[in-house]
Motif scaffolding. Sequence first.
Motif, PDB file in Angstrom:
ATOM      1  N   THR A   1       0.771  -1.364  -0.066  1.00 64.45           N
ATOM      2  CA  THR A   1       0.061   0.159  -0.115  1.00 64.45           C
ATOM      3  C   THR A   1       0.895   1.391   0.048  1.00 64.45           C
ATOM      4  OG1 THR A   1      -0.230   0.150   2.222  1.00 64.45           O
ATOM      5  CG2 THR A   1      -1.706  -1.183   1.349  1.00 64.45           C
ATOM      6  N   PHE A   2       0.346   2.464  -0.575  1.00 66.53           N
ATOM      7  CA  PHE A   2       0.915   3.503  -0.588  1.00 66.53           C
ATOM      8  C   PHE A   2       0.262   4.672  -0.669  1.00 66.53           C
ATOM      9  CE2 PHE A   2       0.527   2.861  -5.168  1.00 66.53           C
ATOM     10  CZ  PHE A   2      -0.004   4.140  -5.488  1.00 66.53           C
ATOM     11  N   ARG A   3       0.497   5.954  -0.182  1.00 62.92           N
ATOM     12  CA  ARG A   3      -0.147   7.119  -0.322  1.00 62.92           C
ATOM     13  C   ARG A   3       0.774   8.157  -0.236  1.00 62.92           C
ATOM     14  NH1 ARG A   3      -1.306  10.567   4.332  1.00 62.92           N
ATOM     15  NH2 ARG A   3      -2.916  12.192   3.799  1.00 62.92           N
ATOM     16  N   ILE A   4       0.438   9.316  -1.278  1.00 58.76           N
ATOM     17  CA  ILE A   4       1.272  10.414  -1.285  1.00 58.76           C
ATOM     18  C   ILE A   4       0.334  11.450  -1.101  1.00 58.76           C
ATOM     19  CG2 ILE A   4       2.876  11.960  -2.602  1.00 58.76           C
ATOM     20  CD1 ILE A   4       3.527   9.237  -4.042  1.00 58.76           C
ATOM     21  N   ALA A   5       0.836  12.543  -0.058  1.00 56.32           N
ATOM     22  CA  ALA A   5      -0.205  13.737   0.032  1.00 56.32           C
ATOM     23  C   ALA A   5       0.696  14.772   0.149  1.00 56.32           C
ATOM     24  CB  ALA A   5      -0.935  13.485   1.363  1.00 56.32           C
ATOM     25  N   TRP A   6       0.081  16.188  -0.397  1.00 55.82           N
ATOM     26  CA  TRP A   6       0.513  17.306  -0.388  1.00 55.82           C
ATOM     27  C   TRP A   6      -0.559  18.387   0.056  1.00 55.82           C
ATOM     28  CZ3 TRP A   6       1.628  20.774  -5.100  1.00 55.82           C
ATOM     29  CH2 TRP A   6       2.004  21.879  -4.818  1.00 55.82           C
ATOM     30  N   ARG A   7      -0.407  19.097   1.023  1.00 56.93           N
ATOM     31  CA  ARG A   7      -1.253  20.245   1.415  1.00 56.93           C
ATOM     32  C   ARG A   7      -0.597  21.611   1.392  1.00 56.93           C
ATOM     33  NH1 ARG A   7      -3.884  16.201   0.931  1.00 56.93           N
ATOM     34  NH2 ARG A   7      -5.582  15.494   2.462  1.00 56.93           N
ATOM     35  N   HIS A   8      -1.123  22.522   0.453  1.00 57.10           N
ATOM     36  CA  HIS A   8      -0.394  23.884   0.443  1.00 57.10           C
ATOM     37  C   HIS A   8      -1.489  24.892   0.457  1.00 57.10           C
ATOM     38  CE1 HIS A   8       2.592  26.797  -0.702  1.00 57.10           C
ATOM     39  NE2 HIS A   8       1.666  27.371  -1.162  1.00 57.10           N
ATOM     40  N   SER A   9      -1.370  25.615   1.582  1.00 59.80           N
ATOM     41  CA  SER A   9      -2.259  26.759   1.454  1.00 59.80           C
ATOM     42  C   SER A   9      -1.813  28.110   1.914  1.00 59.80           C
ATOM     43  CB  SER A   9      -2.934  26.625   3.147  1.00 59.80           C
ATOM     44  OG  SER A   9      -4.024  27.762   3.370  1.00 59.80           O
ATOM     45  N   GLN A  10      -2.115  29.046   1.072  1.00 62.80           N
ATOM     46  CA  GLN A  10      -1.676  30.461   0.759  1.00 62.80           C
ATOM     47  C   GLN A  10      -2.212  31.419   1.871  1.00 62.80           C
ATOM     48  OE1 GLN A  10      -0.906  32.077  -3.180  1.00 62.80           O
ATOM     49  NE2 GLN A  10      -1.679  33.936  -2.636  1.00 62.80           N
ATOM     50  N   ASP A  11      -1.532  32.269   2.488  1.00 68.95           N
ATOM     51  CA  ASP A  11      -2.292  33.175   3.545  1.00 68.95           C
ATOM     52  C   ASP A  11      -2.856  34.349   2.532  1.00 68.95           C
ATOM     53  OD1 ASP A  11      -2.527  35.624   4.982  1.00 68.95           O
ATOM     54  OD2 ASP A  11      -1.300  34.643   6.397  1.00 68.95           O
ATOM     55  N   SER A  12      -4.225  34.547   3.102  1.00 68.71           N
ATOM     56  CA  SER A  12      -5.034  35.262   2.338  1.00 68.71           C
ATOM     57  C   SER A  12      -4.637  36.726   2.043  1.00 68.71           C
ATOM     58  CB  SER A  12      -6.433  35.269   3.040  1.00 68.71           C
ATOM     59  OG  SER A  12      -6.320  35.963   4.288  1.00 68.71           O
ATOM     60  N   LYS A  13      -3.832  37.005   2.919  1.00 68.76           N
ATOM     61  CA  LYS A  13      -3.110  38.510   2.811  1.00 68.76           C
ATOM     62  C   LYS A  13      -1.937  38.651   1.985  1.00 68.76           C
ATOM     63  CE  LYS A  13      -4.904  39.742   7.322  1.00 68.76           C
ATOM     64  NZ  LYS A  13      -4.399  40.096   8.637  1.00 68.76           N
ATOM     65  N   ALA A  14      -1.358  37.474   1.669  1.00 66.94           N
ATOM     66  CA  ALA A  14      -0.091  37.375   0.816  1.00 66.94           C
ATOM     67  C   ALA A  14      -0.210  38.149  -0.363  1.00 66.94           C
ATOM     68  CB  ALA A  14       0.503  35.943   0.694  1.00 66.94           C
ATOM     69  N   ASN A  15      -1.101  37.758  -1.310  1.00 68.51           N
ATOM     70  CA  ASN A  15      -1.131  38.386  -2.628  1.00 68.51           C
ATOM     71  C   ASN A  15      -2.713  38.078  -2.987  1.00 68.51           C
ATOM     72  OD1 ASN A  15      -1.051  39.126  -5.373  1.00 68.51           O
ATOM     73  ND2 ASN A  15       0.769  38.161  -5.721  1.00 68.51           N
ATOM     74  N   PRO A  16      -3.551  39.136  -3.110  1.00 70.31           N
ATOM     75  CA  PRO A  16      -4.894  39.067  -3.289  1.00 70.31           C
ATOM     76  C   PRO A  16      -4.971  38.774  -4.818  1.00 70.31           C
ATOM     77  CG  PRO A  16      -4.470  41.426  -2.837  1.00 70.31           C
ATOM     78  CD  PRO A  16      -3.244  40.425  -2.622  1.00 70.31           C
ATOM     79  N   TYR A  17      -4.175  39.092  -5.675  1.00 69.29           N
ATOM     80  CA  TYR A  17      -4.154  38.877  -7.128  1.00 69.29           C
ATOM     81  C   TYR A  17      -3.787  37.489  -7.651  1.00 69.29           C
ATOM     82  CZ  TYR A  17      -5.356  43.853  -6.797  1.00 69.29           C
ATOM     83  OH  TYR A  17      -6.051  45.077  -6.373  1.00 69.29           O
ATOM     84  N   PHE A  18      -3.233  36.976  -6.681  1.00 69.87           N
ATOM     85  CA  PHE A  18      -2.654  35.497  -7.254  1.00 69.87           C
ATOM     86  C   PHE A  18      -2.677  34.498  -5.826  1.00 69.87           C
ATOM     87  CE2 PHE A  18       0.630  32.043  -7.768  1.00 69.87           C
ATOM     88  CZ  PHE A  18       0.512  31.796  -9.100  1.00 69.87           C
ATOM     89  N   THR A  19      -3.616  33.288  -6.287  1.00 69.86           N
ATOM     90  CA  THR A  19      -3.471  32.451  -5.105  1.00 69.86           C
ATOM     91  C   THR A  19      -3.009  31.054  -5.653  1.00 69.86           C
ATOM     92  OG1 THR A  19      -5.691  32.266  -5.763  1.00 69.86           O
ATOM     93  CG2 THR A  19      -5.430  33.868  -3.975  1.00 69.86           C
ATOM     94  N   PHE A  20      -2.519  30.354  -4.922  1.00 71.44           N
ATOM     95  CA  PHE A  20      -2.067  29.109  -5.141  1.00 71.44           C
ATOM     96  C   PHE A  20      -2.607  28.049  -3.925  1.00 71.44           C
ATOM     97  CE2 PHE A  20       0.992  25.358  -5.118  1.00 71.44           C
ATOM     98  CZ  PHE A  20       0.716  24.932  -6.351  1.00 71.44           C
ATOM     99  N   ASN A  21      -3.215  27.186  -4.063  1.00 67.66           N
ATOM    100  CA  ASN A  21      -3.653  26.198  -2.875  1.00 67.66           C
ATOM    101  C   ASN A  21      -3.566  24.722  -3.514  1.00 67.66           C
ATOM    102  OD1 ASN A  21      -4.580  27.825  -0.495  1.00 67.66           O
ATOM    103  ND2 ASN A  21      -5.564  28.789  -2.701  1.00 67.66           N
ATOM    104  N   SER A  22      -3.044  23.787  -2.814  1.00 63.78           N
ATOM    105  CA  SER A  22      -3.451  22.065  -3.245  1.00 63.78           C
ATOM    106  C   SER A  22      -3.817  21.481  -2.275  1.00 63.78           C
ATOM    107  CB  SER A  22      -1.892  21.867  -3.734  1.00 63.78           C
ATOM    108  OG  SER A  22      -1.227  21.738  -2.446  1.00 63.78           O
ATOM    109  N   SER A  23      -4.461  20.283  -2.540  1.00 60.57           N
ATOM    110  CA  SER A  23      -4.951  19.239  -1.512  1.00 60.57           C
ATOM    111  C   SER A  23      -5.051  18.022  -2.198  1.00 60.57           C
ATOM    112  CB  SER A  23      -6.243  19.433  -1.306  1.00 60.57           C
ATOM    113  OG  SER A  23      -7.080  18.492  -0.274  1.00 60.57           O
ATOM    114  N   VAL A  24      -3.735  17.298  -2.253  1.00 58.02           N
ATOM    115  CA  VAL A  24      -3.333  16.115  -3.156  1.00 58.02           C
ATOM    116  C   VAL A  24      -3.600  14.984  -2.025  1.00 58.02           C
ATOM    117  CG1 VAL A  24      -1.780  15.170  -4.609  1.00 58.02           C
ATOM    118  CG2 VAL A  24      -2.231  17.581  -4.536  1.00 58.02           C
ATOM    119  N   ASP A  25      -4.218  13.988  -2.553  1.00 54.82           N
ATOM    120  CA  ASP A  25      -4.006  12.897  -1.645  1.00 54.82           C
ATOM    121  C   ASP A  25      -4.111  11.638  -2.583  1.00 54.82           C
ATOM    122  OD1 ASP A  25      -4.011  11.083   0.505  1.00 54.82           O
ATOM    123  OD2 ASP A  25      -5.374  12.412   1.607  1.00 54.82           O
ATOM    124  N   ILE A  26      -3.142  11.012  -2.848  1.00 49.00           N
ATOM    125  CA  ILE A  26      -3.121   9.847  -3.937  1.00 49.00           C
ATOM    126  C   ILE A  26      -2.776   8.585  -3.214  1.00 49.00           C
ATOM    127  CG2 ILE A  26      -2.253   8.947  -6.069  1.00 49.00           C
ATOM    128  CD1 ILE A  26      -1.467  11.831  -7.101  1.00 49.00           C
TER     129      ILE A  26
END
Length: 873
Positions: free
Chosen positions: A335-360
């Motif tokens: 069995t295997f699992r690969i996960a990646w969570r990334h959350s950008q602070d809402s105040k960091a850049n209102p014109y560019f956002t990057f978020n991830s919720s990866v769970d394979i």
Amino acid sequence: MTALARSIFKSILLILNILIFNNILAQIVPQNTAGNNGVQDSLNITRNSVGIKKDTIIPKEQLDDVVKTRAENKSSSSISNKQTFLNKKAQIIYQDMQIDADYIRIDWETGKIYARGEQDEKGKITTPAIATQGGKKFEYSEVIYNFKTKQAIAFNARTEESEGVIVAERTKKYDDSVFVMRNAMFTTDEYFLKKKDSLADYHMSAPYIKLLKGKNSSQIVTGPIQMYIEQVPTPLILPFAILPFSDKRSAGILIPSFGERQDVGFFLNGLGYYQPIGDHFDLKILADVYTKGSWNLKPELNYLKKYRYSGNFAADYGYTVRGIKGLDDYSRTKTFRIAWRHSQDSKANPYFTFNSSVDIVSSRFYNNTVNNNYIFNENVLNTQQTSRVNVTKRFLNLPVTISASMAYAQNFATGLTDLRLPDMTVAINQFYLFKPKTGVRTGLLENINVNTGLALSNYVQTTEDKLFKKEMWDEMKTGAKNNISMSTNTTVAKFFTFSLSANADNVVTTKTLERNYNPVTNAIEDKFNKGIAAYSTFSASTSMQTVLYGQKNFSKNSPIVAIRHMITPSFSFTYSPDFGEASWGYFRNYSNSRGEMAPYSIFDNGIYGAPTSGLTQSLGFNINNNLEMKVRSKSDSTGVKKVKIFENLNISGGYNFAAERYKWSVFSVNGQSSFFDNKLNVNTSLTIEPYEIVFQDGSNVGERTENFGHFSLQGFNLQLSYPMSEAIFGKKEEASKKYKKKGEIRNENYFFDDDNYSHYSPTWTLNINGNYSYTRGLTRLGQKVATLGLDGSIKLTPYWNINGSTNYDIQNKELGYTRLGFARDQRSFTITFNWVPFGQYKVYDFFIGIKANILKDAVKYKERSFTQPNSSF
């Protein structure tokens, strides 16, 4: 311990210098003392202190400041025995160092200094000796210091550092940074630390402990170490441990939970190591080990940049072993699992956002998991898993939003995987064609708004064995879609809202479908041909909506004040041309198994679907109802309480004038309401078939006819939920108001009556939920599903908590997933026990977590890292 050592060193050196020079000066006639450049140091000691003259002069190189000593009884110096004695409340003060002891003896020949605390008649130390330096206190029963070798041995020394305390039977000091302790105990119990209690509620005992003092932090390193709870030894034993004395993140061993699982045996779950990496990263490596051969490795890397972003990478990799090797029931699954969570602070850049919720995960990951956390949090019941990465770009001066995403969806029941790599949309913000200068829009023209955008997509449905291989790339579908929609609305005759809308889609794809019937295999074969193809569709609709009110008032003597009924009817008409006509070129024919020509669209199963066939001239209706009543109530301050009979009761259906058959659609009824002060929530839905369904003799599958008016129930769903708590049964009188005597020493949360019986009112919650569904369709007998679920918790005392959840399948008369949990708060640490007694995974898990901040990393209390804030249980 470091401050204690320094205090002892300084005290010994000072006393040594005083006594040596006093003995010398008592026998020598003073000479002219102004010879050393005219600089003198003075030592002011009273006669009843050490039995020597006042204002004795000591050269500067021996002492840097005035030494003050005192003792309750007369102290003495013996020149013949070369010893000095200080008795009863003896004290030495020099600069920032102070030593308080009941008895101090200095042996000048051997170079040893002995100090001890106050004794009782039996020789037991009742009051420890105390060394104070830099505002910190250190305690010991007895200490022996050799000023020649500058080493010390302390007995029953108590060393406090940060939130922890060490008590050792024997402590040897090698230098200012290394201390070795024998038969030592370590605890972070706040009551023991602050001397509110003479016994710690827990401690960790080791035959040998080494304390390493650093400039900014300290740590202890032990050999075999065992945990004791209430002085009772536990089976929690480690071959070694590294425990920090620091509020900062620090490396350490992560203590596992332990228990047993029926299918894989006894286990240690979450054994590992924690390592901070710089200011922005930390790493945890955990392992699960089972006695029947299963194992799992779980690395996790967390990262954080304040006010910018945070996230973590995590993985599971292992083998699940079941049965006995050589027998039929033996299996070994990777069995295997690969996960990646990334959350950008809402105040960091209102014109560019990057978020991830990866769970394979592997397709059989949850069915073969060896990570018990997935069992307790019910992940093992997952039937699907979705991963997504999103990027959004906005512009300050342009009404454009660009979004891109990658999605990965797994279906564990079918074994199929949906992959979108990537999807991109370019959306133009909504705008009005005829926006008035005044800003107030009236009429159809001024309310015309336009929405448009472009979408690009790559999509493939494949299996796990083909993932990212040539077969997958060959099957991938690519396309683009442009959508334009226009709508407007206005008010007609003050009470009606009239709306108009139009929608157009333009689609380009890189593959088209070719369908044939294969008489050899007696199956329909679909083949996708590469090539650019496009289609366009459009539709238009109009609608009318209003609101109707009705109210019935009752007499003053009636318990019901009034009933109000609000109806919101709406009617719509939709037009869409028949895109199945040959002139459009979107549909073709193939010869089916009966030799008949059957139509199909070359865009069927395409990335954006296919155009609809058949002319649509459909009239739809929707009637929404809200029914409420007011009743008299003494408990309400206004004397009236509102009761919702139906928050929402919606009836909808449609009639297609252009359809050749089955002009009426099925009717849908949806209802939502709440009762008992909005505690009982009820959701229900009905699907009603307006045409008669005829069953042939012996057949369980019917045929829909055009005989309208024979209404039959095709589907029904009922969902109930009722959250309960002790508050439902009325407020109880708080113990603090009824009893004034409050407990002490670990009983501060209790109140006691005059007979010294403790009182505490348990608090509890219970959530009840039920579900019943009936699905029939064209079958003679429908399918029924009925379940009843419970979940809740009860706090028996301020420190005991029991929680759990279960559900019962009423139709099959069997229990489903059930979990029980117990938690005991011991003020300084927490014990948790989780148990799943039924189902595929029968497991229990036991864990001890220490609350002190200095050990949350080292012994894995809540697996703290800088991406998780400190919190108490």
